[in-house]
Write a protein that holds these residues in place. Structure first.
Motif: not given
Length: 476
Positions: A273, A275-276, A309, A387
């Motif tokens: 991913h 997007d945190a 996320p 990530s």
């Protein structure tokens, strides 16, 4: 830095290459220490990485290097770091050395004994050349300190080192030897990793013993290649009774291959991913490096799965508030004159913890436990998760944080802090550059206790991606 560049010296060798030459007798630990001394003299006026050094030719490091040379000559080396120059962060105790915690308030207490990490390094024959700087109380992700001033990147002195293991990162990138030990409570090892092009590991909580354990805090290596991180873990990744949170003694082999044999990633299930779910949005150039790494792993046979996320703004704000209260307790214990010596950004940040009620503090504590549960639940179905380390590339060295408003929760740790609280291992691996040449790392997170697996995949990413090492400017 390109490891074959003409300006390389014995200080730039990997642990394996260095010790192989010790074994062959065509290089000695004393000669390596001389090379490190020369590198420090060339770089340190600009970088400002060291709080304390032991580079005097009559010092303990010189004696340790001579003793190591004798052991190698006799075929009696103590382990993989015998004769290898190392540093530790200033919050890792070295007997007889003051520990200011990065800030200018008061007279720093002097350590009365070596920390477990320091003791393990000495027992393994490593040559301790110094202690590296950090920002005030370790609560900044930069090299800005009220006591030490500004620590700068060897790759570009106008840019940050990251933090709070700022001096360790600068020392690693500059070639003050191959292994440097930092600490990490929300990203403080991995952030210098991404902004300095390093290999790092935040181990499983309790894997590397501390003499002052705390919720989420870990210590681990920073280096220019994962193989050196691995060598360091073989020495420091051992249990110690002084750490009441220490894991049982690790009996495995950090050099073990990936689960399906050798360096083959086929059969691994890897989540990815970019997007945190909280904090600052990810720079598209940073995201593209992560995507390219994921594609390379997929091409090599791994099953790569997009995951959603799992952090949110509330979780980020709550851990930030919890830390503000902790730092306010330290700040408020100082007299007025010493309070004025604390870096203004840190002072303003921790003052927001002054009036937090006990009930609210307990709510934040329980929110941290929810972060832990959420992180484990989101990652349990994957062997590893890939990530960004941080959503942005390196920022100006003079800035305390990637953003300038201390009233905001820490906007850049949404990818890193979950693994501190879930106690899972997570590495950084240099994986690419932004168009303007700033370094970008990917984070590899694994299941709790699988430090060896995280390191194995990190090494494999280095091989698959084959990204050029960053070029050192300072001291070149």
């Amino acid at each position: 830095m390109n490891p074959t560049a003409p300006h390389d010296t014995p200080a730039d060798l990997s642990v394996a290459a260095m010790t192989e030459r010790f074994r062959a007798g065509d290089l000695t630990p004393v000669e390596v220490l001389d090379a490190v001394r020369a590198r420090v003299e060339a770089c340190e006026p600009t970088l400002n990485a060291l709080w304390w050094s032991d580079l005097d030719r009559q010092g303990r490091a010189q004696a340790a290097a001579r003793a190591s040379a004798e052991r190698w000559q006799a075929g009696e080396a103590l382990g993989p770091l015998d004769g290898v120059p190392v540093t530790v962060k200033e919050n890792i105790a070295v007997e007889g050395v003051p520990m200011p915690g990065g800030h200018a308030a008061g007279d720093p207490p002097t350590a009365t004994a070596d920390a477990p990490i320091t003791a393990r390094l000495r027992e393994g024959g490593a040559v301790l050349v110094g202690a590296t700087v950090m920002p005030d109380w370790g609560m900044l992700s930069s090299g800005v300190s009220s006591r030490h001033g500004i620590t700068r990147s060897p790759l570009d002195p106008s840019l940050t080192t990251g933090g709070s293991s700022s001096g360790a990162g600068a020392a690693a990138a500059a070639g003050y030897g191959p292994v440097h030990i930092g600490s990490d409570i929300g990203g403080s090892i991995r952030l210098p990793g991404t902004w300095l092009g390093l290999a790092t590991l935040k181990p499983s909580f309790g894997r590397v013993p501390l003499d002052a354990p705390y919720l989420g805090r870990c210590a681990g290596p920073l280096a220019r290649r994962t193989e050196d991180v691995l060598a360091a873990m073989q020495v420091i990744g051992r249990s110690d009774p002084r750490d009441f949170s220490a894991l049982p003694a690790y009996t495995g082999d950090y050099t073990r291959p990936l689960s399906d044999g050798g360096a083959d990633v086929r059969g691994l299930r890897i989540g990815v991913h970019t997007d945190a779910g909280c904090g600052e949005g990810t720079d598209p150039h940073v995201a593209s490096v992560v995507r390219a790494t994921a594609d390379a792993l997929s091409d090599a046979g791994a099953e790569v799965v997009e995951i959603a996320p799992f952090m949110d703004e509330g979780l980020l704000a709550d851990v930030d508030r919890f830390w503000r209260v902790r730092s306010w307790a330290d700040f408020s214990a100082l007299d007025l004159e010493d309070q004025r010596r604390i870096l203004p950004h840190v002072a303003r940040w921790c003052m927001a913890g002054a009036d937090v009620p006990a009930v609210e503090l307990m709510r934040c504590y329980h929110s941290i436990q929810r972060m832990r549960a959420t992180t484990v639940a989101a990652t349990v179905d994957y062997d590893f998760v890939l990530s960004p380390v941080a959503p942005m590339a390196a920022f100006p060295a003079e800035q305390p944080m990637p953003y300038t408003d201390p009233s905001l929760p820490m906007q850049h740790i949404g990818f890193t802090v979950p693994y501190n609280m879930s106690e899972q291992p997570a590495s950084s691996v240099h994986a690419g550059f932004t168009p303007d040449g700033r370094t970008v790392a990917v984070q590899v997170a694994g299941r709790r206790f699988d430090d060896a697996g995280v390191l194995a995949l990190s090494e494999r990413i280095e091989e698959i991606a084959a990204v050029p090492a960053p070029v050192r400017i300072v001291g070149a």
